[in-house]
Every structure is written in C-alpha cells, then in structure tokens.
Design a protein around this motif. Sequence first.
Motif, PDB file in Angstrom:
ATOM      1  N   THR A  12      29.138 -30.853   2.195  1.00 48.99           N
ATOM      2  CA  THR A  12      29.192 -29.408   2.455  1.00 48.99           C
ATOM      3  C   THR A  12      28.263 -28.952   3.581  1.00 48.99           C
ATOM      4  O   THR A  12      28.458 -27.873   4.132  1.00 48.99           O
ATOM      5  CB  THR A  12      28.821 -28.606   1.189  1.00 48.99           C
ATOM      6  OG1 THR A  12      27.491 -28.953   0.791  1.00 48.99           O
ATOM      7  CG2 THR A  12      29.790 -28.913   0.053  1.00 48.99           C
ATOM      8  N   LYS A  13      27.260 -29.771   3.947  1.00 53.53           N
ATOM      9  CA  LYS A  13      26.241 -29.336   4.908  1.00 53.53           C
ATOM     10  C   LYS A  13      26.015 -30.354   6.018  1.00 53.53           C
ATOM     11  O   LYS A  13      24.934 -30.396   6.607  1.00 53.53           O
ATOM     12  CB  LYS A  13      24.893 -29.092   4.194  1.00 53.53           C
ATOM     13  CG  LYS A  13      24.949 -28.218   2.957  1.00 53.53           C
ATOM     14  CD  LYS A  13      25.285 -26.782   3.256  1.00 53.53           C
ATOM     15  CE  LYS A  13      25.268 -25.934   1.994  1.00 53.53           C
ATOM     16  NZ  LYS A  13      25.795 -24.574   2.228  1.00 53.53           N
ATOM     17  N   GLU A  16      24.878 -29.005   9.538  1.00 51.65           N
ATOM     18  CA  GLU A  16      23.536 -28.422   9.483  1.00 51.65           C
ATOM     19  C   GLU A  16      22.467 -29.505   9.311  1.00 51.65           C
ATOM     20  O   GLU A  16      21.400 -29.442   9.924  1.00 51.65           O
ATOM     21  CB  GLU A  16      23.457 -27.416   8.337  1.00 51.65           C
ATOM     22  CG  GLU A  16      24.375 -26.208   8.489  1.00 51.65           C
ATOM     23  CD  GLU A  16      25.797 -26.461   8.012  1.00 51.65           C
ATOM     24  OE1 GLU A  16      26.595 -25.511   8.007  1.00 51.65           O
ATOM     25  OE2 GLU A  16      26.107 -27.615   7.638  1.00 51.65           O
ATOM     26  N   GLY A 101      19.668 -25.994   2.161  1.00 53.58           N
ATOM     27  CA  GLY A 101      20.859 -25.671   1.390  1.00 53.58           C
ATOM     28  C   GLY A 101      20.761 -24.371   0.640  1.00 53.58           C
ATOM     29  O   GLY A 101      19.807 -23.598   0.812  1.00 53.58           O
ATOM     30  N   GLY A 102      21.743 -24.147  -0.218  1.00 54.73           N
ATOM     31  CA  GLY A 102      21.772 -22.960  -1.061  1.00 54.73           C
ATOM     32  C   GLY A 102      21.078 -23.189  -2.378  1.00 54.73           C
ATOM     33  O   GLY A 102      20.232 -24.085  -2.499  1.00 54.73           O
ATOM     34  N   THR A 128      18.332 -20.649   0.921  1.00 58.56           N
ATOM     35  CA  THR A 128      18.827 -19.278   0.857  1.00 58.56           C
ATOM     36  C   THR A 128      18.150 -18.471  -0.239  1.00 58.56           C
ATOM     37  O   THR A 128      18.260 -17.244  -0.267  1.00 58.56           O
ATOM     38  CB  THR A 128      20.343 -19.268   0.591  1.00 58.56           C
ATOM     39  OG1 THR A 128      20.595 -19.904  -0.669  1.00 58.56           O
ATOM     40  CG2 THR A 128      21.104 -20.008   1.676  1.00 58.56           C
ATOM     41  N   ASP A 151      23.060 -17.825   5.397  1.00 54.84           N
ATOM     42  CA  ASP A 151      23.432 -18.970   4.575  1.00 54.84           C
ATOM     43  C   ASP A 151      23.470 -20.238   5.431  1.00 54.84           C
ATOM     44  O   ASP A 151      23.746 -20.198   6.636  1.00 54.84           O
ATOM     45  CB  ASP A 151      24.800 -18.741   3.932  1.00 54.84           C
ATOM     46  CG  ASP A 151      24.991 -19.548   2.657  1.00 54.84           C
ATOM     47  OD1 ASP A 151      24.241 -20.521   2.451  1.00 54.84           O
ATOM     48  OD2 ASP A 151      25.885 -19.205   1.872  1.00 54.84           O
ATOM     49  N   ALA A 153      25.540 -22.352   6.204  1.00 52.63           N
ATOM     50  CA  ALA A 153      27.000 -22.495   6.175  1.00 52.63           C
ATOM     51  C   ALA A 153      27.546 -22.190   7.562  1.00 52.63           C
ATOM     52  O   ALA A 153      28.024 -21.083   7.824  1.00 52.63           O
ATOM     53  CB  ALA A 153      27.603 -21.561   5.135  1.00 52.63           C
ATOM     54  N   GLY A 154      27.434 -23.152   8.445  1.00 48.21           N
ATOM     55  CA  GLY A 154      27.874 -22.938   9.822  1.00 48.21           C
ATOM     56  C   GLY A 154      26.694 -22.669  10.722  1.00 48.21           C
ATOM     57  O   GLY A 154      25.806 -21.876  10.383  1.00 48.21           O
TER      58      GLY A 154
END
Length: 414
Positions: A12-13, A16, A101-102, A128, A151, A153-154
Amino acid sequence: MAGVLLLGTCDTKLDELLFLRDAIKKSSPAVHVVLIDVGRQPVEHEAITYTQKQLLKDHGESKDLGDLPRGEVIKFMANCATKPVKQLYERGDVHGIISAGGSGGTSLASTVMRDALPLGFPKLIVSTVASGDTGPIVEETDITLMYSVVDVAGLNQLLKNVLSNAGAAIAGMATSYYSRKTSESSPSTKRVGVTMFGVTTPAVDAIRTHLESKYKIETYVFHATGHGGKAMERLIREGGLDAVLDLTTTEICDNLTGGVMSAGPTRLDAALEAGIPNIISVGATDMTNFGPRTTVPEKYEDRLLYEHNPVVTLMRTSREEAKAVGEFIAQKIKGSMNKGITTQVWLPKGGVSMISEPGGPFADAEADNALFDAIKTGLAHTAIRVVDDKRAINDPGFAIDIAEALVEEMGIDD
C-alpha cells in the motif's frame, strides 16, 4: 557503516517508502538501508531487502493472511517482524529504524519498535495520527513521531518535504548512534533510578545531588506519571540500572482507584525480579491523579480534591485506599522473597508528600497510619527491613539518610 531499518507495508505504501529510502541515502550516502515489507500482500521489488513472503516463511509458518481481519493481520505481522528486527539489532547491522504510514502501519511499526529495540536506539515514525493521542503508540519508550500532515497516500510536494526531513533525521540519528556504540565502553559509574513527583521533588533533588556529588553515581529520575514508572521498569529489565530508590510509588494509587497515571498491576516487579539493590518508599501515595477538574469521575465528586494545576486534579487517598496501597506493596515484596530477594521499605511519618504534612491540604493521619500499618503487618515476621521515620519525605535529612541506605545496599564505600 551505519544502517537504517525501514519498515513498511509495500503493498500500500511502496512509492512513499522508496522515496523515504532515497531520502535517507541522499542525506547520508554512507548509510545503508534495510527495507522490510510487512504488508498483507506480497510485493516483489529490488529495493526490498526482506520480502513479505520471506518474512512469513521464516517467522510466520507461511500463513495465508487472505481471510484474516485487518487488525489480526497487523498483530500477526508485527509479531513476525519483531524477530528479524531484534536479530538485526543484536548483530549490530542497524542503528536506527523508521516507518511511515497511517494508523494501522503506525500500530504495527510501534509494536515492533517497542518489543524489539531498547531505549536509546533511534526510532522514528512518520504518521497520520502523530498529532492525536500518542500514548498508546509511544507508551514508555523513546519513539519519535513526525506528523505527516497529509495522508501517506500518494507523493505530493508537502509529503515529499516531510519524508525528506524524516529521512535526514533518521540518517543523522543512526550515524550518531553508530559512532557512540563503536566508541563507548562499559559504564564506569553506578546507575541508580529514582522516582519523583512534583510533591516529592525536594527529596529527589537532595538525593540526586548527594549521590552524584559524594559517590559519582549517575542518577536517572523518572516522573511517576504512569509511563514514567513503566519506563524505569523497562530500563531495569534491559539491564540499564544497577539499583533503584523507588521513593515515589504514587502510580499504585492510580492503578487501584482508576486514576490517569497508573503504571499497571506489575508496578514494583522489575526491580524485585532483577534482584538489584532496591529501597521502596511511599511518596505521593496520598493522592490519585485525574485531568482537569471536570474529568474527575462522578463517583468521586464528594471526595477531597486539590487542583495541582489547570490540567491535573488530585484526589486525597481514603483510609481504605491507603490500606490497599500498603497491602499491594507488602504483597509484591513478600512474593519475591522465595527467590531470595530482599529490599527495604522506608515510611516517612511526617508526611508522604509536601501537601500531606501537618497543616497541609492533604494532611490525614488516619489514612497515612492505615498505609503504614498495612505495610508493617504485611511484612511482619519477614527479613524485610521496615524503617519508621518521624520526618517528612521532603525533609533533607530523610533524603540523605535513605540515599545512604541505598549506597550501603550497593556495597559502595565512602
């Protein structure tokens, strides 16, 4: 060469994490980066040092994560990652750890950092949730948190700036840590942990000054706020302290009454289990801690309350609660005696805090006597030395005498 361990969920990351990896290397080209993938789904990329598939094979019995709830995946992968991270640390291959990360990634990474790495090892999470309630993330450790603002996320310019700062920070910390570890020798001075609260500060200041000036003992003062007591006990278990003067055991009150500064039911265990010189007193056991006045539980509305400051409200320990605190201390000590552990307990009968001395807002001889009697009754007919002292805990003479008692227990000569 210093090494940084980069921990993250590559499914997912990945973009990043790769940017963060490059930021570390650009900041300090000599630093090598070890990337461990702790994601749910396997990812193949040349930059990944330890793939998710390999992690599960080596430490997770090749478990299929497909049907597990997200929370269970986080717990499982944290447990898997803890083992290689600990191995990398023990081999001296890494000198700092970072993650981004989150909330889920932060929970996973912080668990690994707390469980695998000692105090003093550089730990950084870009998160986050770094601006919220960070207590469950950091707990009693020295994890550093950096708020991601947006976030993870991108990649946008703001996140790039944040990740670049984080990369430079962990590279610098790891390089410094590596330099210290390669040049430091075994501690030449004894290390003593002392517990303190605002209302026992004069005593601790006197103890610290006495131990440092007369015996060149290095003192580590822990603020008894719950996390403070747990931090001291973590350091004991890591072998970072040679003795303890547990002057301020107020966290026991919070554990028993539901206050906000509890160190949990294992308080006192670490020093007793380690068998190091250890003297226990009852500093600030006249109080339970809550937040602002409006946060005091309704069931305590009729109790004697004292506003320590705008964000801390103290509740006077009742006779029954004081007795329970004394019983807790006595039971902990008695439980360790079958292992040959001995300790001392000092009872400052002139006041267990600066506000419970005669004439003070928390002066309550009946409650204090219930505390003292419970300890003496619980330790009767044992080899434990219980010292009845008529002075208050903050009396300079009391502070010097209890410090000298600890020095004697440590076998240090003048």
